[in-house]
Design a protein around this motif. Structure first.
Motif, PDB file in Angstrom:
ATOM      1  N   PHE A  90       0.847  -1.202   0.000  1.00 52.70           N
ATOM      2  CA  PHE A  90       0.000   0.000   0.000  1.00 52.70           C
ATOM      3  C   PHE A  90       0.879   1.247   0.000  1.00 52.70           C
ATOM      4  CE2 PHE A  90      -1.965  -3.022   3.155  1.00 52.70           C
ATOM      5  CZ  PHE A  90      -2.916  -3.554   2.309  1.00 52.70           C
ATOM      6  N   CYS A  91       0.356   2.279  -0.653  1.00 51.13           N
ATOM      7  CA  CYS A  91       1.064   3.551  -0.729  1.00 51.13           C
ATOM      8  C   CYS A  91       0.013   4.648  -0.768  1.00 51.13           C
ATOM      9  CB  CYS A  91       1.909   3.546  -2.009  1.00 51.13           C
ATOM     10  SG  CYS A  91       2.546   5.148  -2.496  1.00 51.13           S
ATOM     11  N   ALA A  92       0.063   5.606   0.140  1.00 50.57           N
ATOM     12  CA  ALA A  92      -0.907   6.719   0.092  1.00 50.57           C
ATOM     13  C   ALA A  92      -0.432   7.902   0.914  1.00 50.57           C
ATOM     14  CB  ALA A  92      -2.286   6.271   0.570  1.00 50.57           C
ATOM     15  N   ILE A  93      -0.896   9.068   0.481  1.00 46.42           N
ATOM     16  CA  ILE A  93      -0.713  10.334   1.198  1.00 46.42           C
ATOM     17  C   ILE A  93      -2.114  10.824   1.540  1.00 46.42           C
ATOM     18  CG2 ILE A  93       0.084  12.748   0.966  1.00 46.42           C
ATOM     19  CD1 ILE A  93       2.460  10.857   0.998  1.00 46.42           C
ATOM     20  N   GLN A 151      -1.804  15.740  -0.755  1.00 48.55           N
ATOM     21  CA  GLN A 151      -1.340  15.127  -2.010  1.00 48.55           C
ATOM     22  C   GLN A 151      -0.817  16.185  -2.989  1.00 48.55           C
ATOM     23  OE1 GLN A 151      -4.517  12.600  -3.510  1.00 48.55           O
ATOM     24  NE2 GLN A 151      -4.455  11.293  -1.697  1.00 48.55           N
ATOM     25  N   VAL A 152       0.017  15.712  -3.910  1.00 49.41           N
ATOM     26  CA  VAL A 152       0.593  16.537  -4.982  1.00 49.41           C
ATOM     27  C   VAL A 152       1.399  17.718  -4.436  1.00 49.41           C
ATOM     28  CG1 VAL A 152       0.179  17.194  -7.392  1.00 49.41           C
ATOM     29  CG2 VAL A 152      -1.582  15.989  -6.179  1.00 49.41           C
ATOM     30  N   LYS A 153       2.065  17.492  -3.280  1.00 49.03           N
ATOM     31  CA  LYS A 153       2.979  18.499  -2.722  1.00 49.03           C
ATOM     32  C   LYS A 153       4.396  17.946  -2.671  1.00 49.03           C
ATOM     33  CE  LYS A 153      -0.451  20.610   0.400  1.00 49.03           C
ATOM     34  NZ  LYS A 153      -0.764  20.834   1.836  1.00 49.03           N
ATOM     35  N   GLY A 154       4.583  16.772  -3.266  1.00 50.78           N
ATOM     36  CA  GLY A 154       5.929  16.199  -3.297  1.00 50.78           C
ATOM     37  C   GLY A 154       6.210  15.162  -2.213  1.00 50.78           C
ATOM     38  N   GLY A 214       4.821  12.237  -1.724  1.00 55.48           N
ATOM     39  CA  GLY A 214       4.855  10.882  -2.285  1.00 55.48           C
ATOM     40  C   GLY A 214       6.220  10.548  -2.865  1.00 55.48           C
ATOM     41  N   THR A 215       6.845  11.534  -3.512  1.00 59.76           N
ATOM     42  CA  THR A 215       8.177  11.342  -4.095  1.00 59.76           C
ATOM     43  C   THR A 215       9.232  11.195  -3.003  1.00 59.76           C
ATOM     44  OG1 THR A 215       7.544  12.577  -6.054  1.00 59.76           O
ATOM     45  CG2 THR A 215       9.906  12.419  -5.593  1.00 59.76           C
ATOM     46  N   THR A 249       5.307  -3.964  -7.407  1.00 52.96           N
ATOM     47  CA  THR A 249       4.017  -3.588  -6.829  1.00 52.96           C
ATOM     48  C   THR A 249       2.914  -3.788  -7.852  1.00 52.96           C
ATOM     49  OG1 THR A 249       2.847  -1.904  -5.533  1.00 52.96           O
ATOM     50  CG2 THR A 249       4.000  -1.108  -7.499  1.00 52.96           C
ATOM     51  N   TYR A 250       1.731  -4.056  -7.373  1.00 50.02           N
ATOM     52  CA  TYR A 250       0.545  -4.015  -8.225  1.00 50.02           C
ATOM     53  C   TYR A 250      -0.034  -2.617  -8.087  1.00 50.02           C
ATOM     54  CZ  TYR A 250       0.526  -8.959  -9.354  1.00 50.02           C
ATOM     55  OH  TYR A 250       0.847 -10.192  -9.858  1.00 50.02           O
ATOM     56  N   ASP A 302      -2.523   0.506  -8.809  1.00 48.07           N
ATOM     57  CA  ASP A 302      -3.869   0.830  -9.296  1.00 48.07           C
ATOM     58  C   ASP A 302      -3.711   1.609 -10.599  1.00 48.07           C
ATOM     59  OD1 ASP A 302      -4.881  -0.235  -7.010  1.00 48.07           O
ATOM     60  OD2 ASP A 302      -5.461   1.683  -6.090  1.00 48.07           O
ATOM     61  N   ASN A 341      -4.990   4.316 -11.622  1.00 45.62           N
ATOM     62  CA  ASN A 341      -4.827   5.761 -11.440  1.00 45.62           C
ATOM     63  C   ASN A 341      -3.479   6.138 -10.808  1.00 45.62           C
ATOM     64  OD1 ASN A 341      -5.753   4.611  -8.957  1.00 45.62           O
ATOM     65  ND2 ASN A 341      -6.067   6.676  -8.211  1.00 45.62           N
ATOM     66  N   TYR A 381       2.077   8.065 -11.157  1.00 45.55           N
ATOM     67  CA  TYR A 381       2.945   8.313  -9.993  1.00 45.55           C
ATOM     68  C   TYR A 381       4.103   7.313  -9.966  1.00 45.55           C
ATOM     69  CZ  TYR A 381       4.515   7.672  -5.176  1.00 45.55           C
ATOM     70  OH  TYR A 381       5.298   7.466  -4.055  1.00 45.55           O
ATOM     71  N   LYS A 389       6.782   7.985 -12.508  1.00 49.03           N
ATOM     72  CA  LYS A 389       7.669   9.087 -12.117  1.00 49.03           C
ATOM     73  C   LYS A 389       8.665   8.667 -11.054  1.00 49.03           C
ATOM     74  CE  LYS A 389       5.181  12.963 -13.821  1.00 49.03           C
ATOM     75  NZ  LYS A 389       3.965  13.768 -13.678  1.00 49.03           N
TER      76      LYS A 389
HETATM   77  N1  ACO Z   1      -1.350  10.037 -11.559  1.00 49.18           N
HETATM   78  C1  ACO Z   1      -0.373  10.642 -12.268  1.00 49.18           C
HETATM   79  N2  ACO Z   1       0.591  11.387 -11.726  1.00 49.18           N
HETATM   80  C2  ACO Z   1       0.548  11.537 -10.393  1.00 49.18           C
HETATM   81  C3  ACO Z   1      -0.436  10.959  -9.578  1.00 49.18           C
HETATM   82  C4  ACO Z   1      -1.424  10.184 -10.223  1.00 49.18           C
HETATM   83  N3  ACO Z   1      -2.400   9.594  -9.528  1.00 49.18           N
HETATM   84  N4  ACO Z   1      -0.216  11.311  -8.301  1.00 49.18           N
HETATM   85  C5  ACO Z   1       0.876  12.081  -8.325  1.00 49.18           C
HETATM   86  N5  ACO Z   1       1.326  12.202  -9.570  1.00 49.18           N
HETATM   87  C6  ACO Z   1       2.492  12.921 -10.044  1.00 49.18           C
HETATM   88  C7  ACO Z   1       2.550  14.341  -9.560  1.00 49.18           C
HETATM   89  O1  ACO Z   1       1.884  15.215 -10.440  1.00 49.18           O
HETATM   90  C8  ACO Z   1       4.049  14.584  -9.522  1.00 49.18           C
HETATM   91  O2  ACO Z   1       4.519  14.877 -10.826  1.00 49.18           O
HETATM   92  P1  ACO Z   1       5.678  16.002 -11.042  1.00 49.18           P
HETATM   93  O3  ACO Z   1       6.872  15.460 -10.310  1.00 49.18           O
HETATM   94  O4  ACO Z   1       5.818  16.024 -12.493  1.00 49.18           O
HETATM   95  O5  ACO Z   1       5.123  17.245 -10.426  1.00 49.18           O
HETATM   96  C9  ACO Z   1       4.604  13.223  -9.137  1.00 49.18           C
HETATM   97  O6  ACO Z   1       3.617  12.263  -9.496  1.00 49.18           O
HETATM   98  C10 ACO Z   1       4.886  13.104  -7.667  1.00 49.18           C
HETATM   99  O7  ACO Z   1       3.854  13.731  -6.946  1.00 49.18           O
HETATM  100  P2  ACO Z   1       3.860  13.820  -5.379  1.00 49.18           P
HETATM  101  O8  ACO Z   1       3.320  15.149  -4.957  1.00 49.18           O
HETATM  102  O9  ACO Z   1       5.174  13.406  -4.839  1.00 49.18           O
HETATM  103  O10 ACO Z   1       2.775  12.686  -5.093  1.00 49.18           O
HETATM  104  P3  ACO Z   1       1.770  12.595  -3.850  1.00 49.18           P
HETATM  105  O11 ACO Z   1       2.388  13.140  -2.621  1.00 49.18           O
HETATM  106  O12 ACO Z   1       0.443  13.106  -4.229  1.00 49.18           O
HETATM  107  O13 ACO Z   1       1.662  11.001  -3.687  1.00 49.18           O
HETATM  108  C11 ACO Z   1       0.147   9.232  -4.271  1.00 49.18           C
HETATM  109  C12 ACO Z   1       1.219  10.213  -4.762  1.00 49.18           C
HETATM  110  C13 ACO Z   1       0.732   8.342  -3.186  1.00 49.18           C
HETATM  111  C14 ACO Z   1      -0.296   8.366  -5.461  1.00 49.18           C
HETATM  112  C15 ACO Z   1      -1.036  10.047  -3.688  1.00 49.18           C
HETATM  113  O14 ACO Z   1      -1.539  10.908  -4.663  1.00 49.18           O
HETATM  114  C16 ACO Z   1      -2.174   9.198  -3.149  1.00 49.18           C
HETATM  115  O15 ACO Z   1      -2.190   8.858  -1.982  1.00 49.18           O
HETATM  116  N6  ACO Z   1      -3.173   8.854  -3.988  1.00 49.18           N
HETATM  117  C17 ACO Z   1      -4.347   8.094  -3.572  1.00 49.18           C
HETATM  118  C18 ACO Z   1      -4.007   6.668  -3.184  1.00 49.18           C
HETATM  119  C19 ACO Z   1      -3.347   5.882  -4.280  1.00 49.18           C
HETATM  120  O16 ACO Z   1      -3.756   5.909  -5.430  1.00 49.18           O
HETATM  121  N7  ACO Z   1      -2.279   5.153  -3.918  1.00 49.18           N
HETATM  122  C20 ACO Z   1      -1.554   4.247  -4.790  1.00 49.18           C
HETATM  123  C21 ACO Z   1      -2.363   3.008  -4.997  1.00 49.18           C
HETATM  124  S1  ACO Z   1      -1.416   1.648  -5.670  1.00 49.18           S
HETATM  125  C22 ACO Z   1      -0.674   0.916  -4.317  1.00 49.18           C
HETATM  126  O17 ACO Z   1      -0.884   1.328  -3.199  1.00 49.18           O
HETATM  127  C23 ACO Z   1       0.265  -0.229  -4.514  1.00 49.18           C
END
Ligand code: ACO
Length: 162
Positions: free
Chosen positions: A76-79, A84-87, A89-90, A111-112, A114, A116, A120, A123
């Motif tokens: 699992f991975c989530a913010i 979200q989208v503040k960096g 996740g990176t 990882t599997y 999702d 959407n 991410y 990147k």
């Molecule tokens: N689709 C495409 N690009 C994305 C997504 C997305 N869903 N989320 C973030 N990005 C991009 C950002 O625009 C950014 O791009 P940039 O570097 O060009 O600006 C880059 O990825 C990194 O963005 P961060 O701000 O570091 O990402 P964030 O802190 O939002 O974390 C995460 C990303 C974990 C996916 C978050 O948005 C989240 O919790 N989403 C909902 C839960 C989810 O989908 N989790 C993953 C499921 S799969 C699994 O858990 C195995």
């Protein structure tokens, strides 16, 4: 802001963080059964890298290190939604790679993802092409219909965090 890596070790503060992270996963991954999330987050074979602000969990990644096979499976991975989208996740992924390489001795992640979240993971250096020999991971990670298998090679030398 701090980054920590903890597992279920009965230390009160760690248990509070794991419960906070479990709640973020439950909200951000609505297709995952809640009991399944709790089971893996609390499983002693899994570890969680988390972003903590003061006493609050902002997000995290729960993974299972397969030390003899030298790869980790991200479960699992989530913010949390308002961060979200503040960096974060990176930065979280970079801390995970550093820890997995330097503490667990891993070379790859699988990882599997999702649908959407494929953008991410792309990147973060993950690809849909799997280069790891199948013998190294097949039978270790479970097939999962709801996602796309992705792989990331951890650089052996790169400093991922400062
Ligand atoms: N689709 C495409 N690009 C994305 C997504 C997305 N869903 N989320 C973030 N990005 C991009 C950002 O625009 C950014 O791009 P940039 O570097 O060009 O600006 C880059 O990825 C990194 O963005 P961060 O701000 O570091 O990402 P964030 O802190 O939002 O974390 C995460 C990303 C974990 C996916 C978050 O948005 C989240 O919790 N989403 C909902 C839960 C989810 O989908 N989790 C993953 C499921 S799969 C699994 O858990 C195995």
């Amino acid at each position: 802001l701090k980054f920590v890596c903890v597992s279920n070790d009965n230390i009160d503060e760690h248990m509070m963080w794991l419960i906070g992270l479990k709640n973020i996963f439950a909200r951000q991954l609505p297709n995952m059964p809640k009991e399944y999330i709790v089971r893996l987050v609390m499983d002693r074979g899994h570890k969680s890298v988390m972003v903590i602000r003061r006493t609050t969990v902002v997000g995290g990644i729960t993974y299972r290190p397969y030390v003899t096979q030298k790869f980790g499976e991200i479960a699992f991975c989530a913010i949390t939604s308002d961060e979200q989208v503040k960096g974060y996740g990176t930065r979280l992924m970079n801390h995970l790679k550093q820890h997995a390489r330097d503490v667990d001795g891993l070379t790859h992640f699988l990882t599997y993802a999702d649908n959407n979240a494929v953008g991410y993971f792309n990147k973060q250096g993950f690809t849909k092409d799997i280069f790891l020999e199948k013998e190294r991971w097949h039978g270790y990670i479970k097939d999962y219909d709801g996602g796309i298998l992705m792989e990331c090679k951890i650089d052996p030398k790169l400093p991922y965090t400062d």
